[in-house]
Design a protein around this motif. Sequence first.
Motif, PDB file in Angstrom:
ATOM      1  N   HIS A  44       0.853  -1.270   0.082  1.00 22.75           N
ATOM      2  CA  HIS A  44       0.048   0.024   0.007  1.00 22.75           C
ATOM      3  C   HIS A  44       0.854   1.349  -0.081  1.00 22.75           C
ATOM      4  CE1 HIS A  44      -3.949  -2.100   0.644  1.00 22.75           C
ATOM      5  NE2 HIS A  44      -3.179  -2.838   1.326  1.00 22.75           N
ATOM      6  N   ALA A  45       0.287   2.385  -0.504  1.00 21.71           N
ATOM      7  CA  ALA A  45       1.021   3.606  -0.532  1.00 21.71           C
ATOM      8  C   ALA A  45       1.198   4.254   0.908  1.00 21.71           C
ATOM      9  CB  ALA A  45       0.362   4.708  -1.493  1.00 21.71           C
ATOM     10  N   LEU A  46       2.153   4.986   1.111  1.00 27.08           N
ATOM     11  CA  LEU A  46       2.242   5.744   2.321  1.00 27.08           C
ATOM     12  C   LEU A  46       1.342   6.887   2.271  1.00 27.08           C
ATOM     13  CD1 LEU A  46       6.162   5.492   2.266  1.00 27.08           C
ATOM     14  CD2 LEU A  46       4.828   4.772   4.251  1.00 27.08           C
ATOM     15  N   PRO A  47       0.511   6.999   3.190  1.00 23.56           N
ATOM     16  CA  PRO A  47      -0.608   8.173   3.341  1.00 23.56           C
ATOM     17  C   PRO A  47      -0.039   9.401   2.798  1.00 23.56           C
ATOM     18  CG  PRO A  47      -0.894   6.720   5.092  1.00 23.56           C
ATOM     19  CD  PRO A  47       0.526   6.374   4.486  1.00 23.56           C
ATOM     20  N   PRO A  48       1.171  10.007   3.321  1.00 24.75           N
ATOM     21  CA  PRO A  48       1.684  11.241   2.797  1.00 24.75           C
ATOM     22  C   PRO A  48       1.829  11.217   1.250  1.00 24.75           C
ATOM     23  CG  PRO A  48       2.738  10.481   4.864  1.00 24.75           C
ATOM     24  CD  PRO A  48       1.817   9.398   4.247  1.00 24.75           C
ATOM     25  N   SER A  49       2.142  10.287   0.406  1.00 26.13           N
ATOM     26  CA  SER A  49       2.455  10.242  -0.754  1.00 26.13           C
ATOM     27  C   SER A  49       1.137  10.419  -1.775  1.00 26.13           C
ATOM     28  CB  SER A  49       3.228   9.024  -1.142  1.00 26.13           C
ATOM     29  OG  SER A  49       2.443   7.742  -1.274  1.00 26.13           O
ATOM     30  N   VAL A  50       0.003  10.195  -1.005  1.00 23.95           N
ATOM     31  CA  VAL A  50      -1.259  10.436  -1.823  1.00 23.95           C
ATOM     32  C   VAL A  50      -2.043  11.476  -1.172  1.00 23.95           C
ATOM     33  CG1 VAL A  50      -1.553   7.958  -2.538  1.00 23.95           C
ATOM     34  CG2 VAL A  50      -2.450   8.752  -0.355  1.00 23.95           C
ATOM     35  N   ASP A  51      -1.051  12.544  -0.557  1.00 22.78           N
ATOM     36  CA  ASP A  51      -1.792  13.695   0.141  1.00 22.78           C
ATOM     37  C   ASP A  51      -1.220  14.940  -0.716  1.00 22.78           C
ATOM     38  OD1 ASP A  51      -2.924  15.866   1.609  1.00 22.78           O
ATOM     39  OD2 ASP A  51      -2.208  15.077   3.393  1.00 22.78           O
ATOM     40  N   PRO A  52      -1.794  15.957  -1.351  1.00 20.68           N
ATOM     41  CA  PRO A  52      -1.216  16.919  -1.855  1.00 20.68           C
ATOM     42  C   PRO A  52      -0.861  18.045  -0.795  1.00 20.68           C
ATOM     43  CG  PRO A  52      -3.344  16.638  -2.605  1.00 20.68           C
ATOM     44  CD  PRO A  52      -3.039  15.516  -1.903  1.00 20.68           C
ATOM     45  N   GLU A  53      -1.716  18.013   0.109  1.00 16.10           N
ATOM     46  CA  GLU A  53      -1.273  19.024   1.225  1.00 16.10           C
ATOM     47  C   GLU A  53      -0.025  18.554   2.045  1.00 16.10           C
ATOM     48  OE1 GLU A  53      -2.997  21.730   1.087  1.00 16.10           O
ATOM     49  OE2 GLU A  53      -4.258  20.773  -0.816  1.00 16.10           O
ATOM     50  N   TYR A  54       0.393  17.626   2.059  1.00 14.75           N
ATOM     51  CA  TYR A  54       1.577  17.131   2.702  1.00 14.75           C
ATOM     52  C   TYR A  54       2.930  17.812   2.534  1.00 14.75           C
ATOM     53  CZ  TYR A  54       5.210  14.295   4.852  1.00 14.75           C
ATOM     54  OH  TYR A  54       6.451  14.036   5.679  1.00 14.75           O
ATOM     55  N   ILE A  55       3.304  18.607   3.295  1.00 16.49           N
ATOM     56  CA  ILE A  55       4.662  19.359   3.281  1.00 16.49           C
ATOM     57  C   ILE A  55       5.793  18.385   3.549  1.00 16.49           C
ATOM     58  CG2 ILE A  55       5.861  21.228   3.936  1.00 16.49           C
ATOM     59  CD1 ILE A  55       3.279  21.923   2.122  1.00 16.49           C
ATOM     60  N   ASP A  56       6.722  18.233   2.530  1.00 13.66           N
ATOM     61  CA  ASP A  56       7.866  17.696   2.688  1.00 13.66           C
ATOM     62  C   ASP A  56       8.851  18.422   3.647  1.00 13.66           C
ATOM     63  OD1 ASP A  56       9.898  15.435   1.684  1.00 13.66           O
ATOM     64  OD2 ASP A  56      10.938  17.076   1.291  1.00 13.66           O
ATOM     65  N   PRO A  57       9.143  18.158   4.604  1.00 12.86           N
ATOM     66  CA  PRO A  57      10.061  18.975   5.665  1.00 12.86           C
ATOM     67  C   PRO A  57      11.585  19.315   5.157  1.00 12.86           C
ATOM     68  CG  PRO A  57       9.162  17.128   6.708  1.00 12.86           C
ATOM     69  CD  PRO A  57       8.879  16.796   5.547  1.00 12.86           C
ATOM     70  N   PRO A  58      12.097  18.707   4.430  1.00 11.81           N
ATOM     71  CA  PRO A  58      13.522  19.153   3.844  1.00 11.81           C
ATOM     72  C   PRO A  58      13.315  20.350   2.652  1.00 11.81           C
ATOM     73  CG  PRO A  58      13.578  16.803   3.785  1.00 11.81           C
ATOM     74  CD  PRO A  58      12.332  16.927   4.283  1.00 11.81           C
ATOM     75  N   LEU A  59      12.188  19.951   2.014  1.00 14.34           N
ATOM     76  CA  LEU A  59      11.663  20.983   1.056  1.00 14.34           C
ATOM     77  C   LEU A  59      11.114  22.200   1.357  1.00 14.34           C
ATOM     78  CD1 LEU A  59      11.631  18.526  -2.242  1.00 14.34           C
ATOM     79  CD2 LEU A  59      13.669  20.092  -1.683  1.00 14.34           C
ATOM     80  N   GLY A  60      10.216  22.052   2.262  1.00 11.31           N
ATOM     81  CA  GLY A  60       9.431  23.229   2.990  1.00 11.31           C
ATOM     82  C   GLY A  60       7.958  23.177   1.904  1.00 11.31           C
ATOM     83  N   ARG A  61       7.822  22.178   1.241  1.00 17.46           N
ATOM     84  CA  ARG A  61       6.676  22.441   0.273  1.00 17.46           C
ATOM     85  C   ARG A  61       6.138  21.107  -0.273  1.00 17.46           C
ATOM     86  NH1 ARG A  61       8.388  20.356  -4.573  1.00 17.46           N
ATOM     87  NH2 ARG A  61      10.638  20.630  -5.385  1.00 17.46           N
ATOM     88  N   SER A  62       5.044  21.145  -0.838  1.00 13.86           N
ATOM     89  CA  SER A  62       4.276  19.756  -1.062  1.00 13.86           C
ATOM     90  C   SER A  62       5.340  19.064  -2.542  1.00 13.86           C
ATOM     91  CB  SER A  62       3.132  19.937  -1.846  1.00 13.86           C
ATOM     92  OG  SER A  62       2.431  18.912  -2.047  1.00 13.86           O
ATOM     93  N   VAL A  63       5.451  17.928  -2.400  1.00 12.59           N
ATOM     94  CA  VAL A  63       6.283  17.218  -3.480  1.00 12.59           C
ATOM     95  C   VAL A  63       5.113  16.435  -4.290  1.00 12.59           C
ATOM     96  CG1 VAL A  63       8.242  17.261  -2.311  1.00 12.59           C
ATOM     97  CG2 VAL A  63       6.785  15.437  -1.968  1.00 12.59           C
ATOM     98  N   THR A  64       3.808  16.640  -3.830  1.00  7.53           N
ATOM     99  CA  THR A  64       2.906  15.809  -4.820  1.00  7.53           C
ATOM    100  C   THR A  64       1.696  16.804  -5.292  1.00  7.53           C
ATOM    101  OG1 THR A  64       3.219  13.800  -3.080  1.00  7.53           O
ATOM    102  CG2 THR A  64       1.338  13.694  -4.553  1.00  7.53           C
ATOM    103  N   THR A  65       1.747  16.799  -6.636  1.00  4.13           N
ATOM    104  CA  THR A  65       0.632  17.525  -7.212  1.00  4.13           C
ATOM    105  C   THR A  65      -0.727  16.822  -6.944  1.00  4.13           C
ATOM    106  OG1 THR A  65       0.746  16.423  -9.427  1.00  4.13           O
ATOM    107  CG2 THR A  65       2.178  18.413  -8.816  1.00  4.13           C
ATOM    108  N   ARG A  66      -1.764  17.503  -7.029  1.00  2.00           N
ATOM    109  CA  ARG A  66      -3.236  16.948  -6.921  1.00  2.00           C
ATOM    110  C   ARG A  66      -3.475  15.677  -8.134  1.00  2.00           C
ATOM    111  NH1 ARG A  66      -5.883  18.905  -3.303  1.00  2.00           N
ATOM    112  NH2 ARG A  66      -5.671  21.201  -2.592  1.00  2.00           N
ATOM    113  N   ASP A  67      -2.726  16.110  -9.084  1.00  2.00           N
ATOM    114  CA  ASP A  67      -2.927  15.139 -10.261  1.00  2.00           C
ATOM    115  C   ASP A  67      -2.095  13.723 -10.017  1.00  2.00           C
ATOM    116  OD1 ASP A  67      -3.770  14.357 -13.125  1.00  2.00           O
ATOM    117  OD2 ASP A  67      -1.808  14.436 -13.577  1.00  2.00           O
ATOM    118  N   MET A  68      -1.130  14.014  -9.571  1.00  2.00           N
ATOM    119  CA  MET A  68      -0.151  12.862  -9.181  1.00  2.00           C
ATOM    120  C   MET A  68      -0.802  12.215  -7.916  1.00  2.00           C
ATOM    121  SD  MET A  68       2.121  10.673  -9.687  1.00  2.00           S
ATOM    122  CE  MET A  68       3.085  11.238 -11.165  1.00  2.00           C
TER     123      MET A  68
END
Length: 275
Positions: A44-68
């Motif tokens: 199964h996919a990790l929940p943050p990886s299917v959440d476009p609102e999740y902020i990646d800590p090192p980059l300080g931004r989302s790394v997942t677009t809504r489409d992805m």
Amino acid sequence: MSKRILVVLSEYGYWGEELVGPVEAFDRQGYQITFMTPTGKRAHALPPSVDPEYIDPPLGRSVTTRDMARRAAELDESDRLDNPVSLQSLIPERPYYSALNHLRELEEYHSRLDRATGDLVSGFDALVIVGGSGPIVDLANNERLHELVLAFVRADKPILAECYGVAVLAFARDWEDRASILWGKHVTGHPKEYDYKDGTGFLGVDFNMGPPPYPLEYILRDATGPEGAFHGNVGKETSVIVDYPFVTARSTPDSVPSGELLVEVLENGLRRHGW
């Protein structure tokens, strides 16, 4: 004849985009895909990886677009990942040296191993190890998977590894000389700058590891040796390295180009890219 790809997923969570990228590239080519997990449990996919609102800590931004996020969720919820092949059921376990009949058990092990890896390698054109935090738990130091990787290397067939899945390549070593199969190669992988300081989590367990248990960059720098190199490409949007037979991808945004480059390897004989 359509090419066949064996895709290995962690049972402790994979990163959605890191599966979507290669799978969509293979689908466009009409490749046949078989999914494998360590024990045959559905991945199964990790929940943050299917959440476009999740902020990646090192980059300080989302790394997942809504489409992805949508595409990853659709693939994760589809029946394509049901009933994966069990690595454990196909590849035998090396006996302990303390076994009562060690020599006989070791002979039987090698006989079974040769048959199993021979069947798998002859049946597939490439091996893919999908990333995410899950591989830290059940793929990186999985000796059965190491034997499969070594068999693909001996057969001169390509292997794509993403993110923390690249650790499998660093640890897959011949039992006798323990030499790194990455020695003299150029690779990429999760650099220190992209590692979490806290929040490295897994599916199925209530455990926050904090930072990863090992800096993958340091392991890869040591494994590649003085004639090879680790390329973090920090500050660049993507990092994918092809040094045949290996295709290595740094992290999330590298999944799409890594799948496309593996197709280039298979269709056009690409042997070097990215440095």
